[in-house]
Design a protein around this motif. Structure first.
Motif, short mmCIF file in Angstrom:
data_model
loop_
_atom_site.label_atom_id
_atom_site.label_comp_id
_atom_site.label_asym_id
_atom_site.label_seq_id
_atom_site.Cartn_x
_atom_site.Cartn_y
_atom_site.Cartn_z
N SER A 1 14.56 13.21 30.22
CA SER A 1 13.51 14.79 30.43
C SER A 1 12.41 14.29 30.68
O SER A 1 11.86 13.72 30.81
CB SER A 1 13.88 14.58 28.34
OG SER A 1 12.52 13.67 28.17
N VAL A 2 11.83 15.57 30.91
CA VAL A 2 10.55 15.95 31.75
C VAL A 2 9.91 16.56 30.61
O VAL A 2 9.89 17.87 29.69
CB VAL A 2 10.98 16.57 32.74
CG1 VAL A 2 9.40 17.07 33.20
CG2 VAL A 2 12.09 16.17 33.73
N GLN B 1 8.69 8.55 30.20
CA GLN B 1 8.17 7.40 29.75
C GLN B 1 8.86 6.58 29.02
O GLN B 1 8.27 6.89 28.24
CB GLN B 1 6.44 6.76 30.39
CG GLN B 1 6.31 7.58 31.88
CD GLN B 1 7.33 6.83 33.01
OE1 GLN B 1 7.78 5.36 33.24
NE2 GLN B 1 7.61 7.73 34.11
N PRO B 2 9.65 5.16 29.02
CA PRO B 2 9.91 5.05 27.39
C PRO B 2 8.69 3.83 27.23
O PRO B 2 7.43 3.38 27.59
CB PRO B 2 11.19 3.94 28.55
CG PRO B 2 11.28 3.98 29.77
CD PRO B 2 10.64 4.89 29.99
N ARG B 3 8.73 3.54 25.86
CA ARG B 3 8.05 2.81 24.71
C ARG B 3 9.08 1.61 24.73
O ARG B 3 9.81 1.78 24.75
CB ARG B 3 7.72 4.00 23.87
CG ARG B 3 6.93 5.26 25.10
CD ARG B 3 6.36 5.88 24.03
NE ARG B 3 4.59 5.69 23.74
CZ ARG B 3 4.08 5.82 23.34
NH1 ARG B 3 3.71 6.74 22.26
NH2 ARG B 3 2.47 5.14 22.99
N LYS B 4 7.97 0.67 24.38
CA LYS B 4 8.25 -0.18 23.89
C LYS B 4 7.31 -1.09 22.14
O LYS B 4 6.08 -0.22 22.15
CB LYS B 4 8.26 -1.22 24.86
CG LYS B 4 7.58 -1.79 25.44
CD LYS B 4 7.58 -3.04 25.95
CE LYS B 4 6.15 -3.96 26.22
NZ LYS B 4 6.82 -4.82 27.24
N VAL B 5 7.87 -1.79 21.94
CA VAL B 5 6.92 -2.12 20.69
C VAL B 5 6.74 -3.44 21.27
O VAL B 5 7.17 -4.12 21.36
CB VAL B 5 8.18 -2.65 19.15
CG1 VAL B 5 7.08 -2.80 17.97
CG2 VAL B 5 8.50 -0.90 18.73
N SER B 6 5.23 -3.66 20.99
CA SER B 6 4.46 -5.33 20.96
C SER B 6 4.55 -5.39 19.63
O SER B 6 3.60 -5.15 18.63
CB SER B 6 3.42 -4.60 21.81
OG SER B 6 2.56 -5.91 21.74
N ARG C 1 2.68 -3.02 17.46
CA ARG C 1 2.22 -1.51 18.05
C ARG C 1 3.18 -1.23 19.45
O ARG C 1 4.27 -2.14 20.10
CB ARG C 1 0.55 -1.96 18.84
CG ARG C 1 -0.42 -2.14 17.96
CD ARG C 1 -0.91 -2.82 18.81
NE ARG C 1 -0.48 -3.03 20.17
CZ ARG C 1 -0.78 -3.94 20.88
NH1 ARG C 1 -1.10 -5.44 20.12
NH2 ARG C 1 -1.09 -4.39 21.96
N VAL C 2 3.48 0.02 19.26
CA VAL C 2 4.06 0.83 20.15
C VAL C 2 3.38 1.08 21.95
O VAL C 2 2.23 1.74 21.43
CB VAL C 2 4.44 2.49 19.88
CG1 VAL C 2 5.40 3.34 20.88
CG2 VAL C 2 5.48 2.45 18.65
N VAL C 3 3.91 0.48 22.37
CA VAL C 3 2.75 0.62 23.78
C VAL C 3 3.98 1.46 24.75
O VAL C 3 5.24 1.12 24.80
CB VAL C 3 2.78 -0.95 24.96
CG1 VAL C 3 1.49 -1.27 23.52
CG2 VAL C 3 3.58 -1.52 24.41
N ASP C 4 4.10 1.66 26.21
CA ASP C 4 3.94 2.07 27.17
C ASP C 4 5.11 0.99 27.97
O ASP C 4 4.79 0.03 28.26
CB ASP C 4 3.66 2.56 28.28
CG ASP C 4 2.52 4.00 28.18
OD1 ASP C 4 3.52 4.49 27.57
OD2 ASP C 4 1.74 4.38 28.36
N ASP C 5 6.52 0.91 27.66
CA ASP C 5 7.11 0.57 28.70
C ASP C 5 6.96 -0.31 29.98
O ASP C 5 6.97 1.37 31.10
CB ASP C 5 8.59 0.40 28.37
CG ASP C 5 8.76 -1.33 28.89
OD1 ASP C 5 9.05 -1.36 28.96
OD2 ASP C 5 10.80 -0.27 28.20
N ALA C 6 6.59 -1.57 30.63
CA ALA C 6 5.97 -1.33 32.18
C ALA C 6 7.44 -1.32 33.20
O ALA C 6 7.10 -0.89 34.22
CB ALA C 6 5.51 -2.63 32.15
#
Length: 127
Positions: A40-41, A49-54, A79-84
């Protein structure tokens, strides 16, 4: 998990397991959002941009410093962060979700076993 249980029985396991369970639950939600929004845009034209949990790295540092105390545990919250790995496809997300579900189930079993041990101890070994 009840704050009273961790106060009465200050077991490091009972202090860490709720955080791990919170991380697994949050990870399921984030991966679900990644799958739902794949391709999606945004309104401004930028791609999702996918996210991930740190969580694990913060927990590892906490354990290395032997700071399993309430103030230290606050720093290890998930925490939820942007996925590299911004190119992660749906297949990677689905595999991550499957791993997270299994991890969540294992955590629930460990919590159950820990509470069963506490129950046995409080009842002098009688069921």
């Amino acid at each position: 998990m009840s704050q009273a249980i961790t106060t009465i029985f200050p077991s490091p396991v009972l202090q860490l397991l709720p955080l791990a369970l919170d991380a697994a639950s949050l990870r399921q939600q984030v991966i679900g959002a990644n799958i739902a929004n794949a391709g999606s845009v945004h309104a401004d034209g930028s791609a999702w941009q996918p996210r991930k949990v740190s969580f694990e790295e913060g927990m590892r540092k906490l354990l290395e410093q032997s700071r399993i105390t309430p103030p230290g545990l606050e720093n290890a919250r998930p925490r939820v962060v942007d996925d590299a790995r911004a190119g992660s496809g749906i297949d990677v997300q689905v595999v991550g979700l499957s791993q997270t579900v299994l991890h969540h189930q294992a955590l629930v079993k460990v919590i159950s076993a820990e509470l069963e041990l506490l129950s046995l101890a409080s009842n002098d070994g009688k069921k």
